[in-house]
Design an enzyme around this catalytic site. Structure first.
Site, PDB file in Angstrom:
ATOM      1  N   ASP A  43      36.934 112.425  75.685  1.00  0.00           N
ATOM      2  CA  ASP A  43      38.145 113.468  75.371  1.00  0.00           C
ATOM      3  C   ASP A  43      38.370 113.541  77.532  1.00  0.00           C
ATOM      4  O   ASP A  43      36.967 113.811  77.591  1.00  0.00           O
ATOM      5  CB  ASP A  43      36.763 114.838  75.407  1.00  0.00           C
ATOM      6  CG  ASP A  43      37.545 115.887  75.642  1.00  0.00           C
ATOM      7  OD1 ASP A  43      38.709 116.202  76.063  1.00  0.00           O
ATOM      8  OD2 ASP A  43      37.146 117.049  75.025  1.00  0.00           O
ATOM      9  N   CYS A  58      62.226  61.829 134.666  1.00  0.00           N
ATOM     10  CA  CYS A  58      63.194  62.803 134.445  1.00  0.00           C
ATOM     11  C   CYS A  58      64.533  62.396 133.864  1.00  0.00           C
ATOM     12  O   CYS A  58      65.443  62.836 133.804  1.00  0.00           O
ATOM     13  CB  CYS A  58      63.794  63.510 136.342  1.00  0.00           C
ATOM     14  SG  CYS A  58      63.145  64.499 136.685  1.00  0.00           S
ATOM     15  N   CYS A 106      64.259  57.207 138.493  1.00  0.00           N
ATOM     16  CA  CYS A 106      63.085  58.534 137.973  1.00  0.00           C
ATOM     17  C   CYS A 106      62.076  58.948 136.509  1.00  0.00           C
ATOM     18  O   CYS A 106      62.786  58.898 136.208  1.00  0.00           O
ATOM     19  CB  CYS A 106      63.256  60.171 138.674  1.00  0.00           C
ATOM     20  SG  CYS A 106      61.075  61.005 137.949  1.00  0.00           S
ATOM     21  N   HIS A 115      61.555  66.766 142.259  1.00  0.00           N
ATOM     22  CA  HIS A 115      61.722  66.407 140.813  1.00  0.00           C
ATOM     23  C   HIS A 115      62.851  66.997 141.027  1.00  0.00           C
ATOM     24  O   HIS A 115      63.250  67.977 139.950  1.00  0.00           O
ATOM     25  CB  HIS A 115      61.458  66.086 139.383  1.00  0.00           C
ATOM     26  CG  HIS A 115      59.614  65.194 139.700  1.00  0.00           C
ATOM     27  ND1 HIS A 115      60.232  63.940 139.163  1.00  0.00           N
ATOM     28  CD2 HIS A 115      58.752  65.830 139.649  1.00  0.00           C
ATOM     29  CE1 HIS A 115      58.765  63.973 139.118  1.00  0.00           C
ATOM     30  NE2 HIS A 115      57.918  64.664 139.818  1.00  0.00           N
ATOM     31  N   HIS A 126      63.387  64.377 146.200  1.00  0.00           N
ATOM     32  CA  HIS A 126      63.405  63.836 144.246  1.00  0.00           C
ATOM     33  C   HIS A 126      61.874  63.651 143.413  1.00  0.00           C
ATOM     34  O   HIS A 126      60.661  63.735 142.648  1.00  0.00           O
ATOM     35  CB  HIS A 126      64.464  63.537 143.419  1.00  0.00           C
ATOM     36  CG  HIS A 126      63.927  63.149 141.978  1.00  0.00           C
ATOM     37  ND1 HIS A 126      64.702  64.241 141.344  1.00  0.00           N
ATOM     38  CD2 HIS A 126      63.468  61.856 141.281  1.00  0.00           C
ATOM     39  CE1 HIS A 126      64.909  64.056 140.066  1.00  0.00           C
ATOM     40  NE2 HIS A 126      63.782  62.704 140.120  1.00  0.00           N
TER      41      HIS A 126
END
Length: 1146
Positions: free
Chosen positions: A105, A918, A915, A891, A887
């Site tokens: 119920d 690079c 290099c 670089h 460089h």
């Protein structure tokens, strides 16, 4: 009724058990249109709940009031214990180890034990004072007693009231502890929920509910009450902080529909891969005798939502004038608008239907969202049994298939198509257009035509699409042309006369026929012997570097992919062009991944002239063309290799038109069948060799095409910026430049000089060392053909003479055609080193008669200035060592080295290439990204097990980077604060990383007033710039690692290299560009402050138009647009990107 269905299912189950098979039941489904009984279900709350599941009940032999258990086609699959409300829902539980039949119920707040059952208990506890129960018969006296209740392995200890009542009642207090729920909807507990997770670092939405009108609020409350009673939603807990706003719309039926804005929640959810990649197409169906189309009702509401995720779906029902506190709810099932609802639904349904597919592999079962298609070739009775079994499988899992949407008689409506056993059609649709259409109306019309084109061959949209040109807003009125109306009427006529299309026969090959319409739209049909399976169209791209053949070749790949997707096979193609045209395109065919089998028919109209173009120079006449402007007037000119010249004034035309007219004039004037055309217009050369193909008589290129058709072969060549043939030069100068072009075009070791300098420079072919007092013969690859009445003179350069290099080149006679060799002698005091590419000698072409004299006057000026002899070049060899040191330390890029140390770019590139750090590693894929000052991109990258957060300004390429200890929201926020302190960012673009989309980071960026967007790598509007910056930064860090002890130091050195040692826009470093931009911003602010008191004016350009208008007064200026009063359109808003502001003009 439900009772009839359960008994029928029980009967079929017993039959299957007797046969030992797993066939589907043969009973019919109950009519869902009739009044069905409500049901109460005891379901499990979680995987470990043991309260009243039907499968457990069947094992124990427990049944409800003698009602038989019902099984579907799959043993062991049950929804739960189902109680028909026409009878009392009872079950057996153990109370104090005593089995008792009790009434369930859900309307009773408290459980009550009858006196008779209390006396039957094996052991009884103490009696405590109870509470009175008011019932139909009056007040009932009670007492309470402690009890132990057991049900399916679950034990609970509680107190129950004992009273003299007819039946023992289990109320909500005990039912809840047992895990039972009242379910009035289809929400199925037999379906296991799928786990849903939020993205790391994100939180649920907390968006407040906006106000709702009284009418909409009443509609929302009504819907919420229904959803609440059906168990689809629940009340939210008091500690739930999340919220997503709702809104209510009225459907055509007059009923209200509740929707929730879950966009913010969708952003935080971890989304997987899309599993539904498109709609099934009827052209891919295999023809079958029987068909059925089913619709699953309330599909989303059947599937439970992850209980741990439900709090994030919370929403609020407000009240008028804050009359009462807001009521808050969460979803228990999949909500509409949730990003994962389609995925979870389709995946769940796929798993439910998989056993059915495996049992009946010959049956076609198509699943798309809540639409199901079933096709079979058995008897009608067998097909009906298949449908009954399929519906039973779905119902066992809680999915209803309403009878009112069950289609068992043709024609069947499925996904916008109309299916019949013999053929299929697109559902009939009349294409209409309103009197004064808007852009939105036209776009809807184009969408309908595109949709119908697969079932109605030959539909076109070119003229309809042309009406939208220049329109940006959906409500903007478009100009509906006669051509568009005619095209619409032709499409309606084709739809009216459309015939049914066929189904796929796997035993036959397919043929795809491609045609080109008069509107340059490519249409195609896929056919078999029984007829057309489906059709399609594609608008071809004109004047975009796409020839007709190229358009069609790419169309073949599109159709082949489409066909493989639908039926798993590639058709044979019947195409309107020749094999020669295909081979010609294949020579440029980097865009072809593969080619299908092709049947050639005939050439494409207007494209045969392409076959006249060749890749190598012909033996015919050579014509050099040029176009230019002088005093606003265009001039076209050409010069031939036999000395003929011509100039023509064209009036006020553009430079590109003048270039095109020069080519047209040259082709028209020559009678030769084999012609070489040399132009310095890349625009004209690119269009003629690759860009044209869809032009008709109305095209400005048509005269050139017609002239090419009349030739046998034509060779087009492009040379960058050759001298001479310019609008303001005479014919004799054009003849002279013809010879210079020929000289410049031969060999790689000859370079042009300034316009005022005579001759050409000769370059060193390779590195050469010339000792003191030594003589060497230096060969070159330069070949020349000296013009008539002229000779060539090879001599030295003043820059070489400074070093003591004596050039003894000599004279080149008129008939000489061999390579040029230069005799060099070192008369200096030290060895001379010549580097590859270095200019060391010069070649001058002279006439035989050159004794004319002219007095000197003040007008004699020079680009050289007053530096005089020896100032042409700089003794840059001395600077090579310094450039190499620069460089090696930083670089630096080649352009910066060449600029700072006055060395040739070739030498600077050689220094860079020597290099090892690079060496170029290639670049990533290009993307379409936003670039503007103060717009930054950010991303995290990893190096040496450490995290680097990189910021890069999109306009200049300036990089700012820092190391993070952890990739979380806190460390990211601190790095953003440092970045914002150093710069003045306006916007930031990142990926969808958890640290970037975390709530603290998002709130910080809002506080700093920095616009934040996110995206996917290498996708339009993505962070492609910062990805490339990360690669560059890592390369530079590795370059400095040998000279540093820590990654932090290498990072700082790399930032100096990236920002101050490489070129950006205009040859400047990123640092220089960034500083220049910031200075310009400050300058503009000062100018605006000065002009603040004065009226603003501007030039502006209206979208869709090419000419600038103005100056006109600015009525109002906002952050993204200005308002002006246009003469033709009145007061309009113009984006700032299409305006140029200025102070009031004089």
């Amino acid at each position: 009724t439900a009772w009839t269905f359960l008994k029928a299912m029980q009967k079929c189950s017993k039959k299957r058990e007797a046969r030992g098979s797993r066939e589907a039941p043969e009973t019919n489904f109950p009519d869902t249109t009739e009044e069905s009984a409500q049901q109460i279900c005891c379901t499990r709350d979680s995987s470990d709940s043991k309260s009243v599941p039907r499968s457990e009940r069947n094992k124990k032999g427990i049944q409800c009031q003698g009602e038989g258990s019902s099984r579907g086609s799959q043993p062991g699959q049950f929804v739960g214990v189902t109680y028909n409300l026409e009878k009392r829902p009872t079950t057996i539980v153990l109370i104090n180890d005593t089995p008792l039949n009790v009434l369930l119920d859900t309307g009773a707040d408290t459980s009550v034990l009858t006196t008779a059952h209390y006396n039957r208990l094996k052991y009884r506890g103490r009696k405590y004072q109870g509470t009175g129960i008011i019932g139909v018969g009056g007040n009932v006296e009670t007492f309470s007693t402690p009890v132990t209740i057991k049900k399916k392995g679950r034990h609970i200890k509680t107190r129950m009231l004992v009273a003299d009542i007819p039946v023992t009642i289990l109320g909500r207090d005990i039912l809840q502890d047992l895990g039972a729920k009242l379910v009035l909807a289809q929400l199925s507990k037999e379906i296991k929920f799928r786990k849903i997770e939020l993205k790391e670092g994100t939180m649920g939405p907390k968006i407040p509910q906006w106000p709702l009108t009284k009418e909409k609020l009443e509609g929302a409350k009504e819907i919420v009450q229904r959803l609440l009673s059906e168990g689809k939603i629940s009340e939210a807990s008091d500690n739930n902080p999340y919220n997503s706003p709702i809104f209510v719309i009225k459907k055509r039926s007059g009923k209200w529909r509740l929707l929730q804005d879950l966009r913010e929640l969708n952003k935080t959810v971890q989304v997987g891969t899309e599993i539904s990649r498109g709609l099934p197409h009827p052209g891919g169906l295999i023809k079958c005798k029987h068909m059925t189309v089913l619709d699953i009702g309330d599909a989303y509401f059947t599937i439970p939502l992850d209980p741990e995720f439900r709090p994030y779906t919370a929403f609020t029902i407000p009240s008028i004038n804050h009359q009462e506190p807001d009521k808050r709810y969460v979803w228990n099932c999949l909500p509409q608008g949730f990003v994962l609802s389609p995925y979870i639904y389709q995946k769940t349904l796929q798993e439910i239907l998989q056993p059915f597919r495996e049992r009946y592999p010959e049956v076609q079962l198509y699943q798309y969202m809540d639409d199901l298609f079933v096709g079979s070739n058995g008897s009608k009775k067998q097909h009906k049994e298949l449908i009954i079994e399929l519906r039973a499988i779905l119902l066992e899992k809680g999915f209803e298939t309403p009878d009112d949407k069950l289609q068992e008689v043709p024609p069947y409506s499925w996904l916008g198509y109309q299916l019949c056993p013999e053929n299929w059609k697109v559902q009939k649709m009349q294409l209409d257009m309103v009197k004064n259409p808007t852009l939105n109306d036209v776009q809807k019309l184009m969408g309908n035509i595109t949709w119908m084109s697969s079932g109605v061959p030959g539909l076109t949209v070119k003229h309809i699409a042309a009406t939208t040109k220049g329109c940006l807003e959906l409500n903007q009125k478009v100009i509906w042309t006669e051509e568009a109306q005619k095209e619409l009427e032709e499409n309606n006529e084709k739809i009216k006369n459309a015939q049914g299309l066929q189904y796929y026969n796997p035993e036959e090959e397919m043929l795809c026929e491609v045609e080109i319409t008069k509107n340059y739209e490519a249409t195609y049909v896929i056919k078999q012997s029984q007829g057309i399976l489906w059709a399609g169209k594609k608008i071809m791209k004109a004047n975009k570097g796409w020839s007709t053949v190229k358009n069609l070749m790419l169309l073949l790949q599109h159709v082949a992919t489409e066909s493989i997707t639908r039926v798993g096979k590639c058709p044979t193609f019947k195409v309107p062009f020749t094999k020669e045209q295909v081979m010609w395109e294949m020579q440029k065919g980097w865009y072809y991944s593969w080619l299908p089998e092709i049947v050639y028919t005939h050439q494409v109209v207007h494209d045969d002239w392409r076959m006249k173009l060749v890749e190598e120079p012909t033996s015919g006449i050579t014509i050099y063309t040029d176009g230019g402007k002088q005093n606003g007037e265009g001039i076209a000119a050409y010069v031939t290799s036999n000395g003929r010249t011509k100039q023509k004034r064209l009036g006020p035309v553009t430079h590109q038109v003048a270039e095109r007219m020069a080519i047209q004039m040259a082709l028209e004037d020559t009678r030769d069948k084999q012609v070489n055309i040399v132009t310095d217009s890349y625009y004209c050369w690119k269009n003629i060799t690759e860009g044209l193909g869809l032009e008709g008589p109305q095209s400005p290129w048509w005269p050139i095409i017609q002239n090419i058709r009349e030739k046998e072969i034509v060779y087009f060549a492009w040379v960058p910026g050759h001298k001479g043939i310019c609008g303001n030069q005479l014919a004799d100068e054009a003849a002279k430049i013809k010879e210079e072009i020929m000289l410049a075009y031969q060999g790689t070791q000859i370079k042009e000089k300034r316009d005022e300098d005579a001759g050409f420079d000769l370059c060193v072919p390779y590195d050469i060392m010339i000792p003191v007092s030594d003589t060497k013969i230096i060969p070159t690859d330069v070949k020349i053909q000296v013009p008539p009445n002229s000779f060539g003179w090879v001599t030295g350069k003043s820059s070489m003479a400074k070093q003591g290099l004596l050039i003894n080149g000599g004279i080149i006679d008129e008939g000489y055609t061999g390579e040029i060799q230069v005799i060099c002698t070192n008369i200096g005091k030290s060895n001379i080193k010549l580097i590859e590419g270095q200019k060391f000698a010069q070649l001058i072409i002279l006439q035989h008669h050159s004794n004319s004299r002219q007095p000197w006057d003040e007008n004699k000026i020079s680009q050289r200035g007053d530096k005089g002899f020896g100032s042409t070049g700089v003794f840059w060899v001395e600077n090579i060592q310094e450039a190499q040191d620069e460089h090696e330390n930083w670089h630096t890029s080649p352009k910066i080295l060449a600029r700072n140390y006055k060395i040739p770019l070739t030498v600077a590139k050689q220094i860079t290439q020597e290099c090892p750090h690079c060496t170029k590693q290639g670049s990533g894929p290009a993307g379409c990204v936003m670039r503007s000052p103060n717009h930054w991109q950010a991303d995290c990258t990893h190096l040496d097990n450490k995290i680097i957060l990189t910021f890069v300004e999109s306009n200049s390429g300036y990089i700012h980077a820092t190391l993070l200890s952890k990739e979380n929201a806190l460390c990211t926020s601190l790095a953003i604060l440092e970045w914002a302190r150093l710069f003045s960012p306006k916007s930031l673009h990142t990926d969808n990383g958890t640290n970037f989309v975390a709530e603290p980071v998002v709130n910080l960026l809002k506080f700093l007033k920095i616009a934040h967007t996110t995206g996917i790598p290498y996708h339009p509007e993505s962070q492609g710039i910062v990805e490339r910056a990360n690669r560059t930064l890592k390369e530079k860090i590795q370059s400095h690692r040998d000279n540093t002890q820590t990654l932090e130091a290498a990072l700082q050195l790399a930032l100096i290299t990236c920002n101050k040692g490489r070129e950006s826009m205009g040859g400047q470093t990123p640092w220089e560009v960034f500083i220049t931009n910031q200075a310009q911003v400050i300058h503009e602010k000062l100018l605006l402050q000065q002009a603040q008191s004065s009226k603003k004016f501007c030039f502006y350009k209206i979208p869709g138009e090419h000419d600038w208008k103005g100056p006109t007064r600015v009525l109002w200026k906002g952050d993204g647009a200005v308002v002006v009063n246009d003469e033709g359109k009145g007061i309009i808003a113009v984006p700032l990107t299409r305006t140029k502001l200025l102070i009031k003009p004089n």
